[in-house]
Design an enzyme around this catalytic site. Structure first.
Site: not given
Ligand code: HEM
Ligand SMILES: *[C@@H]1O[C@H](CO)[C@@H](O)[C@H](O)[C@H]1NC(C)=O
Ligand SMILES: *[C@@H]1O[C@H](CO)[C@@H](O)[C@H](O)[C@H]1NC(C)=O
Ligand SMILES: *[C@@H]1O[C@H](CO)[C@@H](O)[C@H](O)[C@H]1NC(C)=O
Length: 324
Positions: A98, A70, A197, A66
């Site tokens: 975040n 990001h 996911h 992740r």
């Protein structure tokens, strides 16, 4: 004679032109062998830290994957996410998607120390995130790929850009498509990357509204999730549930099977299979794991190409948490 000399100077001109164009491009392009002579043991150095972190806690593989996402969605894959706040700016760690949610920074620190020991001042934090994401996916049983390298590190970070560019779990299908399109990624890339996911966890606050108030959810699944996520706002906000209810520590295609069964955890997850334009692709990925992994690999390589700093732009940070 005159003809032959003019045609050979024409050839010379063409060769010079091609040379200039390719040198110009090589500045902006990433390559898989970027560190092969400057840091030959880079891959094994990173892999061993990633593997030991995941042995300690399987979820860490998800958290590390992740981080790459990001980072790339906020002004490109430039390590900006890793910068701690300073007196002159509030960094991305404090951004809404975040704060209290992204994790794994200590593992990145460990990797950076190991890499600095092996090849001081050579490898960027942005590239470390890219390799770490690949190693995490592989360690959790997913596909491998050659990681393109040569990114340099940003000297600044932007909380606002993180707030504005990282997609949110409340997004509709069209908002998700737009968010990825803004990064040069297609709808297919979006659906394939969402397969991230298939590993990891989400907090109650990210899925509360869905499990209490949405109708496109399997009733038994909703009940199960409600048991550990109270309906009252601000109560149990940080309680965790797996994004893939079947195999949250295994990188497979169960995420898509869940969506077909209305067992997506986030509102945004279920949007991919709610009667819209992406329904068919979700079904394909759910029944054809090979298609999923090849599209995922193509899309994550494309994501890694988002606006890298190259050449003399940016810097090679000594410590991923601060600029030099
Ligand atoms: C499509 C738009 C996306 C949205 C709206 C979204 C949103 C979220 C949210 C809300 C969480 C849970 C955060 C929390 O509650 O603390 C999460 C977790 C996660 N996301 Fe996404 N995400 C998206 C795409 C992606 C992509 C493209 C990847 C990687 C390829 C990814 C990888 C992950 C992983 C691995 C976790 C679990 C992290 C952990 O357990 O620490 N996500 N995401
Ligand atoms: C970040 O989260 C902490 C704890 O959850 C909270 O106290 C703080 O106000 C948040 N900061 C920002 C900038 O949202
Ligand atoms: C569900 O919707 C109702 C009606 O709009 C609202 O009052 C309630 O707060 C919502 N519950 C959650 C958990 O979002
Ligand atoms: C809880 O928060 C959600 C999302 O912010 C909101 O839609 C809902 O109405 C809130 N519920 C209550 C009871 O305040």
């Amino acid at each position: 004679m005159a003809t032959s000399s003019s045609s050979s100077s024409m050839v010379l001109l063409m060769v010079t032109y091609l040379l200039v164009v390719s040198i110009g491009n090589s500045n902006a392009q990433l390559t898989t062998n970027f560190y092969s002579s400057s840091c030959p043991n880079l891959d094994s150095t990173i892999k061993s830290v990633v593997q030991s972190a995941i042995r300690k806690e399987a979820r860490m593989g998800a958290s590390l994957l992740r981080l790459f996402f990001h980072d790339c969605f906020v002004n490109g894959c430039d390590g900006s996410l890793l910068l701690d706040d300073t007196s002159s700016f509030t960094g991305e760690k404090m951004a809404i998607p975040n704060n209290g949610s992204v994790r794994g920074f200590e593992v990145i620190d460990q990797i950076k120390s190991a890499v600095e020991k092996a090849c001081p001042g050579i490898v960027s934090c942005a590239d470390i995130l890219a390799i770490t994401a690949r190693d995490s996916v592989v360690t959790l049983g997913g596909p491998s790929w050659d990681v393109k390298l040569g990114r340099r590190d940003a000297r600044t970070a932007s909380k606002t850009a993180a707030d504005n560019n990282i997609p949110q779990p409340t997004f509709s299908l069209s908002a998700l498509i737009n968010s990825f399109q803004n990064q040069g990624l297609s709808t297919t890339d979006m659906v394939a990357l969402s397969g991230g996911h298939t590993i990891g966890q989400a907090r109650c606050t990210s899925f509360r509204t869905r499990i209490y108030n949405e109708s496109n959810i399997d009733a038994t699944f909703a009940k199960t999730r409600q048991a550990n996520c109270p309906s009252t706002n601000n109560t149990g906000d940080n309680n965790l549930a797996p994004l893939d209810l079947q195999t949250p520590a295994s990188f497979d295609n169960n995420y898509y099977k869940n969506l077909v069964n209305q067992k997506g955890l986030l509102h945004s997850d279920q949007q991919l299979f709610s009667g819209g334009s992406t329904n068919a692709l979700v079904q394909t990925y759910g029944s054809n794991p090979t298609r999923f992994t090849s599209d995922f690999v193509a899309a994550i390589i494309k994501m890694g190409d988002i606006k890298p700093l190259t050449g003399s732009n940016g810097e090679i940070r000594k410590n991923c948490r601060r600029t030099n």
